[in-house]
Design an enzyme around this catalytic site. Sequence first.
Site, short mmCIF file in Angstrom:
data_model
loop_
_atom_site.label_atom_id
_atom_site.label_comp_id
_atom_site.label_asym_id
_atom_site.label_seq_id
_atom_site.Cartn_x
_atom_site.Cartn_y
_atom_site.Cartn_z
N SER A 665 0.88 -1.09 -0.02
CA SER A 665 -0.04 0.01 0.00
C SER A 665 0.94 1.27 -0.02
O SER A 665 0.26 2.33 -0.21
CB SER A 665 -0.87 -0.10 1.25
OG SER A 665 -0.10 -0.06 2.46
N LYS A 708 -6.86 3.56 8.45
CA LYS A 708 -6.04 4.14 7.89
C LYS A 708 -6.79 5.74 8.00
O LYS A 708 -6.10 6.84 8.34
CB LYS A 708 -5.57 3.75 6.58
CG LYS A 708 -4.68 2.59 6.36
CD LYS A 708 -4.55 2.16 5.00
CE LYS A 708 -3.78 1.05 4.98
NZ LYS A 708 -3.23 0.62 3.51
#
EC number: 3.4.21.-
Length: 774
Positions: A665, A708
Site C-alpha cells: 500500500s 487508515k
Amino acid sequence: RIGTAALAVQVVGSNWPKPHYTLLVTGLCRFQVLQLLKEKPYPVAEVQQLDRLEQFTNGHKSEEELGELSEQFYKYAVQLVEMLDMSVPAVAKLRRLLDNLPREALPDILTSIIRTTNQEKLQILDAVRLEERFKMTIPLLVRQIEGLKLLQKTRKSKQDDDKRVVAIRPNRRISHGSITEDEEEEEDHDDVVMLEKKIRTSSMSEQALKVCLKEIKRLKKMPQSMPEYALTRNYLELMVELPWNKSTKDRLEIRAARIVLDNDHYAMEKLKKRVLEYLAVRQLKNNLKGPILCFVGPPGVGKTSVGRSIAKTLGREFHRIALGGVCDQSDIRGHRRTYVGSMPGRIINGLKTVGVNNPVFLLDEVDKLAKSLQGDPAAALLEVLDPEQNHSFTDHYLNVAFDLSQVLFIATANTTATIPPALLDRMEVIQVPGYTQEEKIEIAHRHLIPKQLEQHGLTPQQIQIPQVTTLGIITRYTREAGVRALDRKLGAICRAVAVKVAEGQHKEAKPDRAELGEGEDCKEHITEDAKPESISDTADLALPPEMPILIDFHALKDILGPPLYDMEVSERLNQPGVAIGLAWTPLGGEIMFVEASRMDGEGQLTLTGQLGDVMKESAHLAISWLRSNAKRYQLTNASGSFDLLDNTDIHLHFPAGAVTKDGPSAGVTIVTCLASLFSGRLVCSDVAMTGEITLRGLVLPVGGIKDKVLAAHRAGLKRIIIPQRNEKDLEEIAAHVRQDLTFVLATCLDEVLNAAFDGGFAVKARLEHLNSKL
C-alpha cells in the site's frame, strides 16, 4: 465404656492415592473401662476383664445351659449360609466355622459379618451374658434372611450382587475368631452406591450412560489401594457434574437487549446489530445453533468486554478461555486417561464450571496460538468451532460425545494474518475498528471517568475534567486505536487529585486564595470561574477550599508531563522528497512518512527502515515507472539528464526504523515522494495517501481503509488519496469524520500526482510527429 481387647497380627495398606490401611487383629476378650489414666499421646486406662476364651472349652455344659436359644441361633445361621453360593471360598469357610467353633462364639462372629449398623454392633458388644447376646442376634439373622429371600425374587441371575447385599465383605478375613474391621470401606461403598444412583438419574446421553455403568461395575470390583480407583472415580464424578441437558433460558426481548448493549458500550454498531439479529432469529426458531463469531480489531477497543456484555444481554453464563501462548492440543481436547495426571480440556472444564450447556464462551487471543511438539491447538479448535461437527465434540478424557451446538462461541483477535485459513473459514469475522476522537470523548465521559472516580474514592464535587481537557489527553498524550492508554492517563490524574484531597482534609481552610496560589506549588491550575454554579457556599465549607479541582491544560502538563505527541506534519513537509503514507498495523492505523534523497553515485537504490520484500518491490516499481515517464513530467537528475539514475544514487528511508514494515500500500506514497524529489516541488502538507501501484501506472485497492482514515483524522490531515475501487469502504466511516476530510479517488498515478501537489503536476504535451514516406 465396654471394648474389645485384641492382638494386632498384620497391618496392610498404602498412602496413595490416599492413606488407606487394613488392620488384622485377633480378639482376646471384652473389657470394661474403670478409670482413664491419661489421654496423650495415646489413651491409657485401668480396665476389668469381663469374659475369657477358656470359658468356652466345655461345650456340653454351655449347650445344656443355653438350651433352645443356641439351637435356634444355629438353625438360623445355617439357613442363612446355605442361601448363599457355596462355591465362593469365603462362604464355604463360614459354613465350616459354624460346625467347628463353639456355639458361644458364633453371635460375635456373625454379627460382624451380616449387614448391621454400628449402633447394633455396639449393643452386641455391651451384652456380656451369652443369653442376652443370643436374644439380640437372632432378630438380626431373621431380618437378613427375609431380605435375602426378597432379593432373590427380584434378582434371580445376579449372584454377585446377592452376596454384596448380604454384605459378605470380600476384604474381611475370618480366621479362628480374628475379624478385620474397616469403617472407611463401608463409607466408600456407600459413596459408590450414591454415585451409581446419580449416574442413573442424570440426563446424560445413552452412550455416556452406557460407559458410566460399565465403569461403575469396574469400580465396585476394584480395591481402593489401586491407583486406577481414584482415576475412575474422578472420571465418574466429572460425568455426573457435566450439564448434559441443563441450560438457561434466553432473554429474547430485542428492545431491552438494545438498551443493555447501548448502556455498556458506545459505538460498535456492527457488533450490536449482529447480536440483535441473533435474538430475532431465536424468537422465530428455538433450536438455532449458536453462532461462532470472531471479533478482529486493535487492542483496547472492547472486544473482550463486549463478549461479557453479550452474555449479560442474553441472560447466559459467561466463561473466558485465554488462548494466548497455548501450544498443546491437550488444553483443548484434554488428555487420555491412560496418562498420569490426566484431566479434561478447557472446553469441558468450562462447561463444568458454568454448569449449563449453553453459555457464552470467549476464546480470547485466538490469533496467538502456538505450535509445539505436543500438537497444534488451532487444529484442535477446528472441531470445536465447526457448527456441523461440534454437536458431537469428543474430549480425549471423556471419550464420549458432548453437544456444543448450543454454546455461543466468541473469538477475539488482533489480526487474521496469523490465524490458520481453515480455522478462519469456520468463524464469522466481524471487524472492530478503532475509535474516532469524538467516540473516545464520549466513552471517557460515559464510562472511563466514572470508573476511575469510583476506584479512587473521588466524587464529581472534588474533580472536574472538561471535554476540552479530554480531547487534549487524546491528541497530545495518546496515539492509539483503543482507549487503554486514555484510561491510564485518567487514572494518573485521579491519583494526583486524590493526593490533594487527602492533604486538604488535614489542613485548615485558607480563605485567601492569593496566598494559596503563591505559597503552594499546586499540580492543578485553579481559577475562580472553575467553580460550578451548582455548588453553594454552604456546601463548600465542608470541602477543602480549592474544591472542586478543575483539570485544564496547565494541570495536564503538571500531572502528565510535557505532551508526548506533537502535530509535526507541516514541519516535516517543508522540503522536497517527503510524503505521507497510511499504514495498517494490528494496533490500528498509523501515518507513515517516506523520505528520499539523491546524491552522486553509480545509479544504486538504497532502502532503509526494516522493509519487507513486498515494500522493497514497490520501491523498485516506483523508480521504474518514474524513469519511464521522466520526459513526460520533465523530471531530471542533478546533471539534467532524463535518466534519473544516471550517475545518481537514490536513498529511500521509512522512519521508525525499529518497526518492521511490509505491504504493497505504500506504492503511491513512494512515487509521490520521488516525484517531489526530482521536481523540487513540495507535497501538500495536509495530504496522505495509500494504494498499490502497477508498472503501467494503475492504482490498485488495498485493505484497512477505515483504520487508515481514522489515523489520518487523528493526525489532523484534511485530504486523503485512496484507490477508486476502495470507495465502498468509505461507507463504514462515521459521517462526521467524512465531513472533516476530502477524499480523492484515483485510478492511475497521474491523478495521484495532480492531487498531491498544489496546482497539479504538469504533464508536457506531446508534439505530433509526421513521418514522411517520400
